[in-house]
Motif scaffolding. Structure first.
Motif, PDB file in Angstrom:
ATOM      1  N   ASP B 215     -47.693 -19.247  14.428  1.00 33.98           N
ATOM      2  CA  ASP B 215     -47.919 -18.641  15.617  1.00 33.98           C
ATOM      3  C   ASP B 215     -49.406 -18.891  15.980  1.00 33.98           C
ATOM      4  N   PHE B 216     -49.340 -20.064  16.635  1.00 36.24           N
ATOM      5  CA  PHE B 216     -50.822 -20.772  16.972  1.00 36.24           C
ATOM      6  C   PHE B 216     -51.218 -20.490  18.386  1.00 36.24           C
ATOM      7  N   TYR B 217     -50.542 -19.529  18.982  1.00 30.51           N
ATOM      8  CA  TYR B 217     -50.638 -19.394  20.415  1.00 30.51           C
ATOM      9  C   TYR B 217     -52.008 -18.636  20.834  1.00 30.51           C
ATOM     10  N   PHE B 218     -52.810 -18.272  19.886  1.00 31.55           N
ATOM     11  CA  PHE B 218     -54.150 -17.860  20.361  1.00 31.55           C
ATOM     12  C   PHE B 218     -55.209 -18.927  19.839  1.00 31.55           C
ATOM     13  N   ALA B 219     -54.579 -20.038  19.446  1.00 24.09           N
ATOM     14  CA  ALA B 219     -55.587 -21.133  18.996  1.00 24.09           C
ATOM     15  C   ALA B 219     -56.441 -21.609  19.850  1.00 24.09           C
ATOM     16  N   GLY B 220     -57.958 -22.068  19.562  1.00 21.44           N
ATOM     17  CA  GLY B 220     -58.740 -22.711  20.528  1.00 21.44           C
ATOM     18  C   GLY B 220     -59.882 -23.063  19.688  1.00 21.44           C
ATOM     19  N   VAL B 221     -60.560 -24.109  20.339  1.00 25.04           N
ATOM     20  CA  VAL B 221     -62.031 -24.391  19.758  1.00 25.04           C
ATOM     21  C   VAL B 221     -63.088 -23.491  19.635  1.00 25.04           C
ATOM     22  N   ASP B 222     -63.278 -22.950  18.462  1.00 25.59           N
ATOM     23  CA  ASP B 222     -64.405 -22.042  18.274  1.00 25.59           C
ATOM     24  C   ASP B 222     -64.844 -22.144  16.860  1.00 25.59           C
ATOM     25  N   THR B 223     -66.034 -21.332  16.410  1.00 27.47           N
ATOM     26  CA  THR B 223     -66.486 -21.804  14.845  1.00 27.47           C
ATOM     27  C   THR B 223     -65.481 -21.394  13.801  1.00 27.47           C
ATOM     28  N   PHE B 224     -65.439 -22.306  12.863  1.00 24.22           N
ATOM     29  CA  PHE B 224     -64.810 -22.176  11.695  1.00 24.22           C
ATOM     30  C   PHE B 224     -65.021 -20.762  11.049  1.00 24.22           C
ATOM     31  N   LEU B 225     -66.337 -20.571  11.403  1.00 30.90           N
ATOM     32  CA  LEU B 225     -66.631 -19.084  10.525  1.00 30.90           C
ATOM     33  C   LEU B 225     -66.066 -17.895  11.354  1.00 30.90           C
ATOM     34  N   PHE B 226     -65.545 -17.972  12.618  1.00 33.84           N
ATOM     35  CA  PHE B 226     -65.065 -16.810  13.280  1.00 33.84           C
ATOM     36  C   PHE B 226     -63.578 -16.858  12.582  1.00 33.84           C
TER      37      PHE B 226
END
Lengths: 326, 326
Positions: B215-226
């Protein structure tokens, strides 16, 4: 927008009393503006604008109003929200959020020349410097995340070659925003909508002096370069063709750099951010045009203007001359 | 969600033929999932999931599907979108976008212990490393800009002390996101929603092995820490109280650091990002609860769970032990 919220002069007087601004001598609704209800209010103390906010909430407004107050306190000519005795600058009229600001003098300069661009460029940089220690923060709400959500919604209304342009530009901007170079760009509160009709000049033709920036209700924390790019795409183009007027653009950037020199990365990313700035307004105008909000009384702007601007920016990437090249 | 789009096994066979995946031997709708229509499809070649996308468009899906394919190609156990002869992984069923992926084996681990947290932590880091050279980019669409727009919309439904907490936490996160420390955090594609029910384990009790993230459908580029913070707030808490289980949290982070050591800034900002991760889901659950979409057939999640999680994170800031402290 036309007046959405009818306010009587007696109601205005109640608020002006609270702000100790004197007796109302003139009071009239303004039909300009697209988001809020505005009234001119004159008293023996001065001329003011009363704004009733129709879109923004009590929670969202402190960022904008306090930014204006912060900038005004640093000598940037922007509308200064008037405080009551408790220091509160966000008021309530008929249950809606409201503010009273000093009215800027002068009028718009809709055919700017080098002289106007020089003044706006320098003041933009001064505003960026003055905003660096502003303690509140809010992202640019019409930034990349909004474009990414909105582009798929407007694509079905476009011809194939427009859809292709819009999609590919969005993909480019997504890549750019994730890059290390972009992360290096200096950031802070920006106006983000500083078009010709959001700036005032006063004085005789040929000798006008910039008298203010206003309408900060799209402001947010973003790169200073994006703010500069929005300006270049409006102040320094031929409106009919979208073509850049390089002389005006160079004058604008040079004046900006007198106050805040751009970094090498800012110079290098200038064409990319000018594309971003064109995309931002193309997307929002497509949105307003094809999915008008119910309450809107306004004829939406023609979205094809910013399509032309974007195509021009793609066809002719322009860099300002760096100081050592001048 | 329940099945929104009725697909016949004959229609599924047409698609499976195009993908050269063999003859359908079993075909059934799945009632789990909240955004899409899903079917299990078995053939003599294997077990697959056919997804018909009800929310995401043809323009938005390439980012998610190609990210999954990229990660699968790097050995991360994620659903691998199946390509046709032309290499296309985004298909069309009844006019809607569709994909076919391999079905992950195993089941959920809803009461994770140290052993499960160790495996998820290590695989999360491996996924982050594997995603660093993924060429597409899209922001986290449920990030700060979305919280900023959504918080004022949900505030009227809250009790005063809830509204105060939500507003002040948003202001804190806006400040954080504009800080230099935050800009230093390593970034890349993240899952952003890696809860217990989006991970599979297989094997005998006590010896389960992680078999996949999905279920990757909220994936995006953001901080790994988040991404790490979202996991800590779910895998390493007591669900009833929202309290952090420090042993599980330490195990999770240590396993992560075996694969990708955290920077000093990442260690330092861990409590702040755990607050951000709690805020993100509190806001979206408030939104789903108070402003349900018309088509939704689901009972929304209880928003107060993430209010408790946020209060716990505020009451007890937790830092993982850095390697030199262990």
């Amino acid at each position: 927008m036309a007046v959405f919220t009818q306010v009587s002069s007696a109601q205005a007087q109640v608020l002006m009393d609270r702000l100790q601004l004197g007796t109302v001598t003139d009071f009239r609704g303004i039909t300009a503006g697209i988001e809020n209800t505005n009234y001119f209010v004159s008293t023996e103390r001065g001329d003011y604008v009363l704004t009733i906010f129709e879109r923004l909430s009590f929670e969202q407004l402190p960022f904008y109003l306090r930014l204006m107050k912060h900038l005004a306190g640093r000598g940037i000519p922007v509308p200064d929200p008037q405080a009551d005795e408790a220091g509160e600058i966000l008021h309530r009229v008929q249950g809606k959020p409201a503010a009273v600001v000093n009215k800027l003098r002068g009028g718009h300069q809709l055919a700017p020349d080098l002289f106007h661009c020089d003044q706006v460029g320098a003041m933009l940089a001064r505003m960026h410097l003055a905003g660096r220690d502003f303690p509140l923060s809010q992202p640019n709400l019409r930034g990349l995340a909004w474009w990414t959500e909105t582009v798929p919604v407007v694509l079905p209304y476009l011809a194939p070659e427009q859809a292709e342009l819009l999609s590919s530009e969005l993909a480019f901007q997504q890549q750019l925003a994730a890059s290390q170079s972009h992360a290096e760009l200096p950031r802070g509160p920006i106006h983000a909508d500083l078009f010709r009709d959001n700036v005032m000049f006063e004085g005789l033709p040929g000798r006008e002096q910039l008298s203010g920036f206003f309408d900060f209700y799209f402001a947010g924390v973003d790169t200073f370069l994006f703010d500069l790019a929005v300006c270049l795409n409006d102040w320094c183009i031929d409106l009919a063709s979208g073509r850049l007027d390089e002389a005006r653009a160079q004058a604008f950037v040079q004046a900006y750099e007198r106050e805040r020199p751009l970094s090498g990365t800012e110079h290098r990313l200038m064409p990319a951010l000018m594309r971003a700035a064109a995309l931002r307004f193309w997307v929002s105008r497509l949105w307003d045009y094809h999915l008008p909000r119910e309450a809107s009384l306004l004829k939406p702007h023609d979205p094809t203007h910013f399509e032309r601007v974007l195509r021009e920016r793609l066809a002719h990437a322009w860099h300002a001359l760096a100081p050592q090249e001048r």
